[in-house]
Scaffold this motif. Structure first.
Motif, PDB file in Angstrom:
ATOM      1  N   PHE A 192       3.303   0.117   4.167  1.00 12.69           N
ATOM      2  CA  PHE A 192       4.589   0.915   4.197  1.00 12.69           C
ATOM      3  C   PHE A 192       4.300   1.806   3.263  1.00 12.69           C
ATOM      4  CE2 PHE A 192       8.516   1.860   2.203  1.00 12.69           C
ATOM      5  CZ  PHE A 192       9.356   2.304   3.270  1.00 12.69           C
ATOM      6  N   PHE A 193       3.968   1.724   2.048  1.00 15.86           N
ATOM      7  CA  PHE A 193       4.025   2.691   1.164  1.00 15.86           C
ATOM      8  C   PHE A 193       2.944   3.747   1.275  1.00 15.86           C
ATOM      9  CE2 PHE A 193       6.659   0.005  -1.425  1.00 15.86           C
ATOM     10  CZ  PHE A 193       7.567   0.768  -1.735  1.00 15.86           C
ATOM     11  N   MET A 194       1.654   3.272   1.918  1.00 11.49           N
ATOM     12  CA  MET A 194       0.685   4.436   2.497  1.00 11.49           C
ATOM     13  C   MET A 194       1.442   5.414   3.344  1.00 11.49           C
ATOM     14  SD  MET A 194      -3.217   2.965   2.774  1.00 11.49           S
ATOM     15  CE  MET A 194      -2.597   1.483   3.883  1.00 11.49           C
TER      16      MET A 194
ATOM     17  N   PHE B 145      -5.494   6.585  -3.602  1.00 10.18           N
ATOM     18  CA  PHE B 145      -4.669   6.121  -4.474  1.00 10.18           C
ATOM     19  C   PHE B 145      -4.214   4.586  -4.083  1.00 10.18           C
ATOM     20  CE2 PHE B 145      -0.193   5.026  -5.056  1.00 10.18           C
ATOM     21  CZ  PHE B 145       0.093   5.133  -6.567  1.00 10.18           C
ATOM     22  N   GLU B 146      -4.223   4.397  -2.874  1.00  9.47           N
ATOM     23  CA  GLU B 146      -3.739   2.682  -2.580  1.00  9.47           C
ATOM     24  C   GLU B 146      -4.925   2.027  -3.282  1.00  9.47           C
ATOM     25  OE1 GLU B 146      -1.001   0.348  -1.849  1.00  9.47           O
ATOM     26  OE2 GLU B 146      -0.760   2.463  -1.263  1.00  9.47           O
ATOM     27  N   LEU B 147      -6.026   2.202  -3.186  1.00  8.04           N
ATOM     28  CA  LEU B 147      -7.175   1.219  -3.520  1.00  8.04           C
ATOM     29  C   LEU B 147      -7.024   1.399  -4.846  1.00  8.04           C
ATOM     30  CD1 LEU B 147     -10.325   2.564  -1.275  1.00  8.04           C
ATOM     31  CD2 LEU B 147      -8.935   0.318  -1.295  1.00  8.04           C
ATOM     32  N   CYS B 148      -6.753   2.558  -5.662  1.00  7.99           N
ATOM     33  CA  CYS B 148      -6.732   2.520  -7.151  1.00  7.99           C
ATOM     34  C   CYS B 148      -5.566   1.746  -7.481  1.00  7.99           C
ATOM     35  CB  CYS B 148      -6.548   3.952  -7.526  1.00  7.99           C
ATOM     36  SG  CYS B 148      -6.137   4.405  -9.064  1.00  7.99           S
ATOM     37  N   PHE B 149      -4.384   1.775  -6.958  1.00  5.05           N
ATOM     38  CA  PHE B 149      -3.323   1.210  -7.124  1.00  5.05           C
ATOM     39  C   PHE B 149      -3.454  -0.402  -7.080  1.00  5.05           C
ATOM     40  CE2 PHE B 149       0.941  -0.668  -6.375  1.00  5.05           C
ATOM     41  CZ  PHE B 149       1.417  -0.719  -7.773  1.00  5.05           C
TER      42      PHE B 149
ATOM     43  N   ASP C  71       0.756  -8.418  -0.791  1.00  2.60           N
ATOM     44  CA  ASP C  71       1.046  -6.995  -0.940  1.00  2.60           C
ATOM     45  C   ASP C  71       0.444  -6.289   0.055  1.00  2.60           C
ATOM     46  OD1 ASP C  71       1.243  -4.819  -2.851  1.00  2.60           O
ATOM     47  OD2 ASP C  71      -0.901  -4.441  -2.977  1.00  2.60           O
ATOM     48  N   LEU C  72      -0.148  -6.736   1.192  1.00  2.00           N
ATOM     49  CA  LEU C  72      -0.647  -6.077   2.091  1.00  2.00           C
ATOM     50  C   LEU C  72       0.365  -5.013   2.969  1.00  2.00           C
ATOM     51  CD1 LEU C  72      -3.237  -5.097   3.877  1.00  2.00           C
ATOM     52  CD2 LEU C  72      -3.106  -7.091   5.213  1.00  2.00           C
TER      53      LEU C  72
END
Length: 108
Positions: free
Chosen positions: A84-86, A51-55, A78-79
């Motif tokens: 954090f969100f991951m 998901f993180e890669l997609c977003f 963004d890193l």
């Protein structure tokens, strides 16, 4: 950077994240059903990273364009948020899986 300008970007990225999340989870659950995946920790880690890669593929160009910076600088910005969100997404989904499993066990 003006607060309004940055706040508008946050709203745009939140809408993108919601859309990406719906689409990504739909596709992920199709694969999950098709290949009989169990929601193990390894699968959840893969789900979170995917998901993180997609977003990021969606968010980085938008962020770079909106802030008039390079994609590399947008990535660095963004890193920290992504890490954090991951972690948040992984924990949220893991707790959801546990709660859903327990609820299913009670209804059987």
């Amino acid at each position: 950077m003006e607060l309004f300008h940055f706040g508008a970007l946050a709203l745009i990225l939140a809408a993108c994240a919601m859309s990406c999340n719906m689409l990504y989870n739909h596709v992920f659950e199709w694969f999950e059903t098709r290949y009989c995946w169990m929601r193990t920790i390894v699968v959840r880690i893969g789900h979170t990273l995917g998901f993180e890669l997609c977003f990021m593929a969606v968010a980085l160009p938008i962020t770079a364009w909106w802030m008039d910076i390079s994609v590399g600088k947008a990535f660095m910005l963004d890193l920290v948020f992504s890490l954090f969100f991951m972690l948040y997404a992984f924990c949220f989904n893991w707790v959801y899986d546990i709660a859903r499993h327990r609820l299913n066990m009670r209804t059987k």
